[in-house]
Design a protein around this motif. Sequence first.
Motif, PDB file in Angstrom:
ATOM      1  N   THR A   2     -87.107  15.796  11.074  1.00  0.00           N
ATOM      2  CA  THR A   2     -87.887  14.422  11.681  1.00  0.00           C
ATOM      3  C   THR A   2     -89.544  14.659  10.899  1.00  0.00           C
ATOM      4  OG1 THR A   2     -88.110  16.020  13.505  1.00  0.00           O
ATOM      5  CG2 THR A   2     -86.465  14.325  13.746  1.00  0.00           C
ATOM      6  N   ILE A   3     -89.798  15.595  10.734  1.00  0.00           N
ATOM      7  CA  ILE A   3     -91.252  15.507  10.459  1.00  0.00           C
ATOM      8  C   ILE A   3     -91.447  16.216   9.102  1.00  0.00           C
ATOM      9  CG2 ILE A   3     -93.756  16.343  10.794  1.00  0.00           C
ATOM     10  CD1 ILE A   3     -93.264  15.834  13.735  1.00  0.00           C
ATOM     11  N   THR A   7     -96.627  16.049   5.613  1.00  0.00           N
ATOM     12  CA  THR A   7     -97.354  15.137   6.596  1.00  0.00           C
ATOM     13  C   THR A   7     -98.183  15.869   7.515  1.00  0.00           C
ATOM     14  OG1 THR A   7     -95.505  13.941   6.039  1.00  0.00           O
ATOM     15  CG2 THR A   7     -97.171  12.906   7.441  1.00  0.00           C
ATOM     16  N   GLU A  11    -102.025  15.443   8.295  1.00  0.00           N
ATOM     17  CA  GLU A  11    -102.718  15.134   9.651  1.00  0.00           C
ATOM     18  C   GLU A  11    -103.437  15.852  10.126  1.00  0.00           C
ATOM     19  OE1 GLU A  11    -100.270  13.339  12.653  1.00  0.00           O
ATOM     20  OE2 GLU A  11     -98.567  12.935  11.427  1.00  0.00           O
ATOM     21  N   LEU A 294     -83.301  15.323  23.253  1.00  0.00           N
ATOM     22  CA  LEU A 294     -83.988  15.886  22.190  1.00  0.00           C
ATOM     23  C   LEU A 294     -85.125  14.933  21.932  1.00  0.00           C
ATOM     24  CD1 LEU A 294     -83.529  17.567  19.902  1.00  0.00           C
ATOM     25  CD2 LEU A 294     -81.913  15.920  18.797  1.00  0.00           C
ATOM     26  N   PHE A 295     -85.036  13.404  21.759  1.00  0.00           N
ATOM     27  CA  PHE A 295     -86.133  12.659  21.845  1.00  0.00           C
ATOM     28  C   PHE A 295     -87.207  12.877  22.567  1.00  0.00           C
ATOM     29  CE2 PHE A 295     -88.362   9.245  20.871  1.00  0.00           C
ATOM     30  CZ  PHE A 295     -88.863   8.526  21.797  1.00  0.00           C
ATOM     31  N   VAL A 298     -88.918  16.294  21.742  1.00  0.00           N
ATOM     32  CA  VAL A 298     -89.949  16.326  20.152  1.00  0.00           C
ATOM     33  C   VAL A 298     -91.180  15.444  20.806  1.00  0.00           C
ATOM     34  CG1 VAL A 298     -89.965  15.349  17.932  1.00  0.00           C
ATOM     35  CG2 VAL A 298     -87.992  16.490  18.880  1.00  0.00           C
ATOM     36  N   LEU A 299     -90.895  14.383  21.463  1.00  0.00           N
ATOM     37  CA  LEU A 299     -91.978  13.485  21.771  1.00  0.00           C
ATOM     38  C   LEU A 299     -93.028  14.278  22.511  1.00  0.00           C
ATOM     39  CD1 LEU A 299     -93.030  10.409  21.746  1.00  0.00           C
ATOM     40  CD2 LEU A 299     -91.878  10.052  23.916  1.00  0.00           C
ATOM     41  N   THR A 302     -95.004  16.501  20.413  1.00  0.00           N
ATOM     42  CA  THR A 302     -96.027  15.749  19.609  1.00  0.00           C
ATOM     43  C   THR A 302     -97.255  15.023  20.143  1.00  0.00           C
ATOM     44  OG1 THR A 302     -94.037  15.098  18.373  1.00  0.00           O
ATOM     45  CG2 THR A 302     -95.904  13.801  17.877  1.00  0.00           C
TER      46      THR A 302
ATOM     47  N   LEU C 152     -95.213   6.751  17.051  1.00  0.00           N
ATOM     48  CA  LEU C 152     -94.968   8.154  17.866  1.00  0.00           C
ATOM     49  C   LEU C 152     -93.646   8.459  18.273  1.00  0.00           C
ATOM     50  CD1 LEU C 152     -96.403  10.679  19.260  1.00  0.00           C
ATOM     51  CD2 LEU C 152     -96.735   9.028  21.225  1.00  0.00           C
ATOM     52  N   GLY C 153     -92.988   7.147  18.531  1.00  0.00           N
ATOM     53  CA  GLY C 153     -91.648   7.404  18.947  1.00  0.00           C
ATOM     54  C   GLY C 153     -90.644   7.508  17.701  1.00  0.00           C
ATOM     55  N   VAL C 155     -91.553   9.288  14.812  1.00  0.00           N
ATOM     56  CA  VAL C 155     -91.618  10.614  14.604  1.00  0.00           C
ATOM     57  C   VAL C 155     -90.761  11.543  15.526  1.00  0.00           C
ATOM     58  CG1 VAL C 155     -93.657  10.466  13.268  1.00  0.00           C
ATOM     59  CG2 VAL C 155     -93.715  11.356  15.485  1.00  0.00           C
ATOM     60  N   SER C 156     -90.508  11.256  16.470  1.00  0.00           N
ATOM     61  CA  SER C 156     -90.098  11.952  17.660  1.00  0.00           C
ATOM     62  C   SER C 156     -88.462  11.973  17.676  1.00  0.00           C
ATOM     63  CB  SER C 156     -90.474  11.722  18.906  1.00  0.00           C
ATOM     64  OG  SER C 156     -92.012  11.842  18.937  1.00  0.00           O
ATOM     65  N   ILE C 157     -87.740  10.801  17.279  1.00  0.00           N
ATOM     66  CA  ILE C 157     -86.626  10.460  17.299  1.00  0.00           C
ATOM     67  C   ILE C 157     -85.874  11.138  16.238  1.00  0.00           C
ATOM     68  CG2 ILE C 157     -86.415   8.144  16.296  1.00  0.00           C
ATOM     69  CD1 ILE C 157     -84.283   7.539  18.690  1.00  0.00           C
ATOM     70  N   PRO C 158     -84.735  12.060  15.994  1.00  0.00           N
ATOM     71  CA  PRO C 158     -84.055  12.381  15.223  1.00  0.00           C
ATOM     72  C   PRO C 158     -83.382  11.192  14.267  1.00  0.00           C
ATOM     73  CG  PRO C 158     -83.319  13.900  17.002  1.00  0.00           C
ATOM     74  CD  PRO C 158     -84.102  12.621  17.580  1.00  0.00           C
ATOM     75  N   MET C 210     -94.392   8.229  10.316  1.00  0.00           N
ATOM     76  CA  MET C 210     -95.328   9.110   9.828  1.00  0.00           C
ATOM     77  C   MET C 210     -96.556   8.501   8.790  1.00  0.00           C
ATOM     78  SD  MET C 210     -93.005  12.079   7.939  1.00  0.00           S
ATOM     79  CE  MET C 210     -91.275  11.786   7.882  1.00  0.00           C
TER      80      MET C 210
END
Lengths: 318, 284, 332
Positions: A2-3, A7, A11, A294-295, A298-299, A302, C152-153, C155-158, C210
């Motif tokens: 996902t990231i 990046t 950042e 999961l979302f 991760v959110l 972040t 933000l959403g 980058v967080s959601i797979p 991103m």
Amino acid sequence: MTISMTTLEAETGGAPSVDAAPPAPRQGVWHHLLRNRGAVLALSYIALVALLAVAAPLVVKLSGWGPYEFDQAAIDPNLGGLPIGPLGGISAEHWFGVEPGTGRDLFARIVYGARTSMLIALAATTLTTLLGVLFGLLAGYHGGKVDQVVSRVMDFLMAFPALIFMIAILSALPASNRAPLLVLVISVFGWPYLARVVRGQTMTLTQREFVEAARASGASGWRIVVLEILPNLRSTIIVMTTLAVPGYIGTEAGLSFLGVGVVPPTPSWGQMIAQSMSWYAVDPMYFLLPGTFLFLLVLSFTVLGDRLKDVVDAGERR
Amino acid sequence: MSALLEVDDLTITFRTAQGPVDVVDQLSFTLEQGASLGIVGESGSGKSMTSLAVMGLLPPTASLRGRVSLDGTDLTNLPESKVRRMRGDRMAMIFQDPLSSLNPYYTVGMQIEEAYRAHRAGVTRRQARKVAIEAMERVHIADASRRVDHYPHQFSGGMRQRVMIAMALSTEPDLLVADEPTTALDVTVQAQILDLLQEVRRETGTALILISHDLAVVSEIAEDVVVMRQGVAVEQAPAERLFSDPQHPYTRALLDAVPRIDDEIGELRGIDSVESAARVGGKP
Amino acid sequence: MVRFLVTRLAGMVGVLFLVVLFTYAIFFALSPDPAVQICGKNCTPELIDQIRTNLGLDRPFYEQFLGFLSGLFVGTTYGTGPNAIDCAAPCLGYSFQTGQPVLEMFEQRFGVSATLAVGAAVLWLLMGVAGGMLAAIKKGTWFDRAATGAALGGVSIPNYVLALVLQYVLVVQLGWLPFPQAVPFAADPGQWFLNFVMPWLVLAFTYASMYQRLTRANVLDTLDENFVRTARAKGLAPRLVWRRHALRPALTPVVTLFGMDFAGLLGGAIIIETVFGLNGVGKMASDSITKNDQPVIMGVTLVAAFLVIVGNVIVDIVYTTIDPRVRIGARA
């Protein structure tokens, strides 16, 4: 994943050409952070998931069903194993419904899946931070040959297409000890990003007067590094680490999704989502529940990392 | 002769999370054509904010009360588009760190030409380039016709500041504001830059506002001095009088804090909280 | 400048070599019985024997590795006689399961991955970079908050969760798009195009998020730079300040990052292709993992690594030409 790690690095301003001085350690970071609504919400959710993970056995005792028990009564064999009842079989007995096909309690599986995610994320974070800080300090403080060697290794590791390689390695290995292997593999490819930033800031700090003063007063290398340099890196390390956690969680979930992560029947949110793919049209809850958890996790990390970065940056600007 | 710059009861207020904060409080001074004024004070005294206010470069979180007028034109009530036309043309500014103040991606020649062409319509690239080379020669940059195509990182610190001065003077402004122009430079280079500023003033008749925390720097150049402390001008006087016979306790403390070579060896004198109730000189 | 190029290219070759060696060694060490592995799921004893002799699996490691290397440059022949299998250069390996040289499998699937990459790239550059720039200019406004929140959403959601959600909403509930079906372009261009819409969207949204965050942060940082203050102090028109002095330094790192991301994407988007059933390099990778088709897995790894490394070098070179500080070096 996902990231993308590059990046993340960009950042947090860790590009190699920028040898910026690290932000000064600030008192009252917690104080500022806790005044931010987003950060508080994020922390709460993380705490909740952590709690579920730690107390998993207790929690499922409360909810009634364990993650490995099959409840045939909850699924309809005539419909191919579709859960009986609305929203994927939500009922007083099964708070989140059941898994199609197996009838396992979704709530229990989500709770245990939290365990997987948090454990692996925690372990990967610890290992990556250890390796990253260690090698970053080493390379930044000593410079010269040591730095050359470490930097080449970092370049090498960062040039690898990590995801593919991880999948390849994990698929070639036998299925035992998956969890530690996952942690190892994630950390091996993760530490260079932290190390690079630590290295850059260590190099800047090493040239500063207080390090010269410490040297002049006879302090040994390690004393200087631990007592003088490391405290100044605290903020950077915390921010980078927090912002990297979503990557680890996402990577574990992604690898599990592809079938090379934790081995069934151990629950993992990524794996559950993979299995939900065959059912998404008729039982969307099966992918929505782990997907949402999961979302949100991760959110939360972040958002937390973002707020931390803001607080640290604001302190530096003063 | 009417003054070139009149600052009248200037108050600059910032909106902060803790409420409004006055960083400059009822500041007044005047500057004649071709004269030089030094603004002295510690960090946070409001001296830089004052210079930004004169140029119209305050950030949007700041609000301004009072009046600033350049050559009779009231800048405070003018729309931004009109102020912009004067900025860089009638009044120019140079800053403390010449390395970060110049764009690393463009040649110094281009950056000087840009300043010139922004205020002279219909100027060709070739003409502007000539102006840039002349400007660089005027600030004694050797081999200007070649170095005009060099990038900022290819110059030393002192040279870069000369480039900034050249850039500022390319449009022949009436007023040059210099915010800590020598602070980032070596002592020997400092002297050179100050000499250059004096020379430029003599040749072009440009008025100068020099801002510094360094009293020695100010004493070299300024004809008049304003001493600022926490947004307030505590003393204003011609330089000679201020340095030989300071009236305000804060000014005295500032002067005393400078170590002298013939001092007895003792403790360095700092500046503790000093009574600042009264102001000396300037508007009551 | 030339010397820099040469050193960089030499470095690249060195890293590539190490990657190949490392990958090969890992697979060599990890495979308990390569012949069985390569043979895959539907195996017979005769096939295993054939593979063993063909691949010379009884030879020592360095011989096998050298053989592999030379195959990369001049090709290789597996076995002898009438059953010999020819693998033309560059020989990335041979899949006994599918009966094709790995390179050939690549060629068949690269177009799909490339289409996916290009379409997504266009979308994400537009959405992400433009979104980031606008959010920075309008910092604090509803647009900024909305754009940044969405990013933000994103980058967080797979991306597989997003893919499923999108499919559920667009295909199942709203019926705006048909179920993805694999069709070649020639047979049904319309359907072929529609198949890519959701993958493009999902991929683009993830990357755009991103890039939005990165661009916004970079632009805001650049606007604080001293040289932007100087540009304003010179009285330049706001548009000039923005375009010449703020955008260029802010976007340079974004562009270079894009180079690397795009190169990596050309190596196949494993998850997206798998979820949407697109027959690209990524799907080939995940299929071969399921079937344990080792030569293919290794081939994919090598190609992906190659693309990333080359992308890295190209980006470095481009960066060098853009940034005069690197191009010209310190004081003349």
